[in-house]
Design a protein around this motif. Structure first.
Motif, PDB file in Angstrom:
ATOM      1  N   GLY A 245       0.853  -1.186   0.000  1.00 31.67           N
ATOM      2  CA  GLY A 245       0.000   0.000   0.000  1.00 31.67           C
ATOM      3  C   GLY A 245       0.884   1.228   0.000  1.00 31.67           C
ATOM      4  O   GLY A 245       1.755   1.372  -0.837  1.00 31.67           O
TER       5      GLY A 245
ATOM      6  N   GLU B 120       1.752   0.666   5.171  1.00 31.29           N
ATOM      7  CA  GLU B 120       1.498  -0.763   4.966  1.00 31.29           C
ATOM      8  C   GLU B 120       2.021  -1.588   6.142  1.00 31.29           C
ATOM      9  O   GLU B 120       1.462  -2.623   6.470  1.00 31.29           O
ATOM     10  CB  GLU B 120       2.129  -1.237   3.656  1.00 31.29           C
ATOM     11  CG  GLU B 120       3.644  -1.092   3.645  1.00 31.29           C
ATOM     12  CD  GLU B 120       4.225  -1.205   2.239  1.00 31.29           C
ATOM     13  OE1 GLU B 120       3.445  -1.247   1.285  1.00 31.29           O
ATOM     14  OE2 GLU B 120       5.464  -1.231   2.111  1.00 31.29           O
TER      15      GLU B 120
ATOM     16  N   PHE C 287      -4.334  -2.935   2.031  1.00 32.89           N
ATOM     17  CA  PHE C 287      -3.334  -2.457   2.983  1.00 32.89           C
ATOM     18  C   PHE C 287      -3.247  -0.933   3.033  1.00 32.89           C
ATOM     19  O   PHE C 287      -2.276  -0.373   3.501  1.00 32.89           O
ATOM     20  CB  PHE C 287      -1.968  -3.073   2.665  1.00 32.89           C
ATOM     21  CG  PHE C 287      -1.912  -4.529   3.025  1.00 32.89           C
ATOM     22  CD1 PHE C 287      -1.647  -4.924   4.317  1.00 32.89           C
ATOM     23  CD2 PHE C 287      -2.190  -5.504   2.071  1.00 32.89           C
ATOM     24  CE1 PHE C 287      -1.626  -6.269   4.663  1.00 32.89           C
ATOM     25  CE2 PHE C 287      -2.178  -6.843   2.415  1.00 32.89           C
ATOM     26  CZ  PHE C 287      -1.900  -7.225   3.707  1.00 32.89           C
ATOM     27  N   SER C 288      -4.269  -0.243   2.496  1.00 36.14           N
ATOM     28  CA  SER C 288      -4.287   1.217   2.578  1.00 36.14           C
ATOM     29  C   SER C 288      -5.393   1.671   3.511  1.00 36.14           C
ATOM     30  O   SER C 288      -6.352   0.933   3.745  1.00 36.14           O
ATOM     31  CB  SER C 288      -4.525   1.822   1.202  1.00 36.14           C
ATOM     32  OG  SER C 288      -3.430   1.568   0.380  1.00 36.14           O
TER      33      SER C 288
END
Lengths: 339, 226
Positions: free
Chosen positions: A204, A209, A263-264
């Motif tokens: 991300g 991340e 993952f953001s």
């Protein structure tokens, strides 16, 4: 030697809340590593505000103060809110958000167990629509910042909004990856070009991340301890993955990859800690799946087509409204009874 | 005179349209972003209510029951049109701000509710007073809600006063909190709902305290006789 009946007793609320706080620690550690110690100040401020506000309202409502304070639910709300806010947010932003979460979203509805909405997310949403500029001003990860602030500098920045001499605000803040992606897509940049900028890592955003991965670790601990069931995290993450994968495969230059969406922003925190709130979430397994899938769809829609960079808070609140309906339609058939 | 006292008490407090009957919520929620807006629309509504109650009461025996609602609405609509045109002529800037909510007074259920519940059954004078008092009760809530939302949202008092008294009145606006960053939520629709909820809670709390006090006074002589 214990005697029958061998019924395992459900853990008490304070044990559950303590384990949730414990599970948040890896994420917080990663936060400190990536953004510096400022987040600890936010966490402390939010916890203190939450406890004081909870105590004050309990007094007003003539309820026992200490037992309710000791259950730890106020601290969990405070931590979740502090983790959702930008790390160097001014102190009053944290205090106002926590007050709103505890007093309006939790206690006015009747306190723990009665709040229809996730208090932390209500606090977050109230802040987001009231102070949009402050709420989207994220500091750069320390590894990327042109100037790195010491803990004392961060302390000063949080409480007085003043930076050391010669440091402009731009030097310590940057757009979040989600935000940057959105604005650059509007400027007709392709996703692969955008992802070559240094704020993106291999999953991300660079730095953030790591926080997401550590949060995932804490979430797995909660699953292992059976504090939460697998339904909500799995359904939420799967929906987000499927949707983003579908769009990514159709037009890879217009839509970011699934791992970027996972993952953001607050996706991991939402999957294991926010959507799994036992009070404002559904109770039957099927309802949990639908609830979490709904959050996944709404999050993706708000992120990609909406006006806000991240959509977790609104997605959770909107699905909270549906919870009574979901629960009512998914009651299991009691054995021996006709449908 | 007891009857008139009851009417006044009901309109302003006991059956307050804003906090007790919860009628006329549309303007209550929509235009109360400042105290001036709330007060102006409240007064306009009060005027319409007093006039419509006074207009319906004398004809109440001649309107057939089956078509009374359309007739009442026509009367109200005519009166609202008068208010609408007058505000457009005399306080035009305010008229622009309140916009659609002035013609919408026609559909404000509190107006029809008082005509139907009171004016259709009572003589002219009490009817007019009832309309006026109910209207003023609503005005009270609108103004209070507007003042609270304005204070929390912008940190000011009397903002928008220039819409009523002309540009020189702009100097009257008080900035109560210097350098206030603004709390947009209070100005936006959710702020109206939360604010109204708090007002209703306050009303209930005060009423409960009043009743508790009254029952304590009533119980006192009994306790003494023992």
């Amino acid at each position: 030697m214990s005697r029958s009946p061998y019924l395992s007793s459900a853990p008490s609320v304070s044990v559950i809340m303590l384990k949730v706080l414990l599970a948040l620690l890896p994420g917080i550690a990663a936060y400190v590593w990536v953004y510096g110690g400022g987040i600890l100040i936010s966490l402390a401020l939010a916890s203190l505000t939450a406890l004081l506000a909870e105590a004050a309202v309990l007094r007003l409502r003539q309820r026992p103060v200490l037992p309710f304070l000791m259950d730890g639910s106020a601290i969990v709300t405070a931590w979740l809110l502090a983790l959702a806010l930008p790390p160097l947010a001014p102190w009053w932003l944290v205090v106002v958000g926590t007050l709103f979460a505890i007093v309006v979203a939790k206690q006015l509805y009747g306190g723990l167990g009665y709040n229809p909405f996730n208090p932390a997310m209500i606090g977050y949403a109230a802040l987001l629509i009231s102070f949009p500029v402050l709420m989207t001003q994220w500091p750069s990860p320390l590894a990327l910042a042109k100037v790195s602030l010491s803990f004392a500098d961060q302390w000063h920045y949080i409480f007085t909004r003043s930076l050391p001499l010669n440091v402009p605000v731009d030097a310590i803040s940057s757009a979040t990856p989600l935000d940057y992606l959105k604005t650059q897509l509007v400027l007709q940049q392709s996703v692969s070009d955008i992802r070559n900028t240094p704020i993106f890592g291999w999953l991300g955003g660079r730095g953030s991340e790591l926080v997401a991965l550590a949060t995932l670790l804490g979430g797995l601990y909660l699953l292992h301890q059976r504090i939460i069931s697998w339904h909500i995290p799995l359904a939420f993450l799967a929906t987000l993955t499927l949707l983003s994968a579908a769009f990514h495969l159709l037009a890879p230059e217009l839509h970011a990859s699934p791992q970027f969406h996972l993952f953001s922003g607050g996706a991991m925190l939402c999957a294991f800690f926010i959507a799994t709130d036992p009070v404002s979430g559904p109770t039957t397994p099927l309802a949990k799946l639908v609830f979490a899938a709904g959050i996944g769809v709404l999050t993706y829609v708000i992120r990609v087509f909406g006006g806000y960079p991240d959509g977790i808070a609104f997605a959770v609140i909107l699905m909270n409204i549906c919870v009574p309906l979901l629960d009512a339609y998914t009651q299991p058939r009691v054995f021996g009874h006709e449908k | 005179m007891g009857q008139y006292r009851d009417i006044v008490e009901n309109g302003l407090w006991k059956q307050n349209p804003g906090t007790m009957q919860l009628l006329g919520l549309c303007p209550t929620l929509a235009v109360t972003s400042t105290a001036v807006n709330g007060l102006s629309l409240g007064l306009a509504t009060a005027l319409v209510m007093a006039a419509s109650n006074a207009a319906v009461a004398p004809v109440r025996r001649y309107v057939p029951d089956e078509i009374r609602i359309p007739v009442f609405i026509l009367v109200i609509a005519a009166l609202v049109t008068i208010i609408d045109l007058s505000m457009n002529a005399f306080v035009h800037p305010l008229y622009v701000v309140l916009g659609i909510f002035i013609p919408l007074i026609v559909t404000n259920c509190i107006v029809l509710a008082r005509v139907e519940a009171f004016a259709a059954k009572n003589p002219v004078t009490p009817s007019a007073l009832d309309g006026l008092m109910m209207g003023l009760g609503l005005t009270l809530v609108l103004t209070l809600l507007g003042a609270v939302r304005e204070f929390v949202g912008k940190g000011t008092a009397l903002s928008g006063i220039d819409l009523v008294f002309g540009a020189e009145a702009k100097a009257w606006v008080l900035q109560l909190i210097p350098d206030y960053p603004g709390f947009l939520l209070a100005i936006l629709p959710p702020g109206a709902f939360i604010g109204l909820g708090l007002l209703i809670a306050t009303h209930n709390w005060l009423e409960q305290r009043r009743l508790a006090k009254a029952s304590m006074h009533a119980a006192l002589p009994v306790a003494q006789s023992h």
